[in-house]
Design a protein around this motif. Sequence first.
Motif, PDB file in Angstrom:
ATOM      1  N   HIS A 108      45.865 -12.289  27.313  1.00  0.00           N
ATOM      2  CA  HIS A 108      46.411 -12.439  25.964  1.00  0.00           C
ATOM      3  C   HIS A 108      46.477 -11.062  25.309  1.00  0.00           C
ATOM      4  O   HIS A 108      45.495 -10.323  25.304  1.00  0.00           O
ATOM      5  N   ILE A 109      47.640 -10.737  24.775  1.00  0.00           N
ATOM      6  CA  ILE A 109      47.852  -9.458  24.108  1.00  0.00           C
ATOM      7  C   ILE A 109      47.959  -9.718  22.604  1.00  0.00           C
ATOM      8  O   ILE A 109      48.772 -10.536  22.171  1.00  0.00           O
ATOM      9  N   PHE A 110      47.147  -9.024  21.817  1.00  0.00           N
ATOM     10  CA  PHE A 110      47.183  -9.126  20.368  1.00  0.00           C
ATOM     11  C   PHE A 110      47.575  -7.764  19.806  1.00  0.00           C
ATOM     12  O   PHE A 110      46.811  -6.803  19.924  1.00  0.00           O
ATOM     13  N   VAL A 111      48.776  -7.675  19.233  1.00  0.00           N
ATOM     14  CA  VAL A 111      49.235  -6.417  18.653  1.00  0.00           C
ATOM     15  C   VAL A 111      48.656  -6.340  17.248  1.00  0.00           C
ATOM     16  O   VAL A 111      49.036  -7.099  16.365  1.00  0.00           O
ATOM     17  N   GLN A 112      47.739  -5.403  17.060  1.00  0.00           N
ATOM     18  CA  GLN A 112      47.000  -5.279  15.807  1.00  0.00           C
ATOM     19  C   GLN A 112      47.694  -4.367  14.805  1.00  0.00           C
ATOM     20  O   GLN A 112      47.379  -4.410  13.627  1.00  0.00           O
ATOM     21  N   GLY A 113      48.613  -3.522  15.291  1.00  0.00           N
ATOM     22  CA  GLY A 113      49.284  -2.619  14.381  1.00  0.00           C
ATOM     23  C   GLY A 113      50.339  -1.795  15.090  1.00  0.00           C
ATOM     24  O   GLY A 113      50.486  -1.855  16.313  1.00  0.00           O
ATOM     25  N   ILE A 114      51.083  -1.047  14.276  1.00  0.00           N
ATOM     26  CA  ILE A 114      52.138  -0.178  14.778  1.00  0.00           C
ATOM     27  C   ILE A 114      51.893   1.215  14.217  1.00  0.00           C
ATOM     28  O   ILE A 114      51.685   1.386  13.015  1.00  0.00           O
ATOM     29  N   ALA A 115      51.915   2.225  15.090  1.00  0.00           N
ATOM     30  CA  ALA A 115      51.720   3.615  14.668  1.00  0.00           C
ATOM     31  C   ALA A 115      53.073   4.223  14.344  1.00  0.00           C
ATOM     32  O   ALA A 115      53.958   4.244  15.191  1.00  0.00           O
ATOM     33  N   PHE A 116      53.226   4.704  13.115  1.00  0.00           N
ATOM     34  CA  PHE A 116      54.492   5.262  12.665  1.00  0.00           C
ATOM     35  C   PHE A 116      54.579   6.766  12.812  1.00  0.00           C
ATOM     36  O   PHE A 116      55.641   7.330  12.739  1.00  0.00           O
ATOM     37  N   ASP A 117      53.450   7.441  12.986  1.00  0.00           N
ATOM     38  CA  ASP A 117      53.503   8.887  13.144  1.00  0.00           C
ATOM     39  C   ASP A 117      53.059   9.277  14.546  1.00  0.00           C
ATOM     40  O   ASP A 117      52.586   8.463  15.315  1.00  0.00           O
ATOM     41  N   GLU A 118      53.212  10.538  14.881  1.00  0.00           N
ATOM     42  CA  GLU A 118      52.911  11.038  16.230  1.00  0.00           C
ATOM     43  C   GLU A 118      51.444  10.865  16.598  1.00  0.00           C
ATOM     44  O   GLU A 118      51.105  10.571  17.713  1.00  0.00           O
ATOM     45  N   ALA A 119      50.531  11.033  15.630  1.00  0.00           N
ATOM     46  CA  ALA A 119      49.109  10.953  15.918  1.00  0.00           C
ATOM     47  C   ALA A 119      48.611   9.514  15.971  1.00  0.00           C
ATOM     48  O   ALA A 119      47.494   9.274  16.371  1.00  0.00           O
ATOM     49  N   GLY A 120      49.446   8.548  15.547  1.00  0.00           N
ATOM     50  CA  GLY A 120      49.027   7.157  15.583  1.00  0.00           C
ATOM     51  C   GLY A 120      48.128   6.764  14.425  1.00  0.00           C
ATOM     52  O   GLY A 120      47.415   5.789  14.498  1.00  0.00           O
TER      53      GLY A 120
END
Length: 124
Positions: A108-120
């Motif tokens: 099961h994969i739970f996507v907790q967030g999305i990184a918008f910048d290069e450093a995450g």
Amino acid sequence: MALQTIKNEAGMIQISDHALAALAGITARQFPEIVALEPGLVDDLTSMFGKDPNTVGVRITGKADELTVELYIRVRHGVRIPDVALRLQEKVRTALETYADVTVVAIHIFVQGIAFDEAGEDEE
């Protein structure tokens, strides 16, 4: 903690859930689209006591002969999340079944967030 036990003519081999979680975590970190594995509440509390960083964001459950893996991830902005998740499921299943000789019934994969910048650093 459940142990995967393999018996052979030379003796017995036991693989802990911790070792299986580390294998899954190391495999997930090889994906450039995945910025981080995210700790859950339990991981946040246990990290204060020196939890292995390879197991953060990974949970192994089930019986020794039928495992379920949960991965809590943060991905880079701009990636197609279903494609990354499917590839991640396939790679983790292959790694666990190849290197630890276990049967994985679900990942099961739970996507907790999305990184918008290069450093995450930024996430939604």
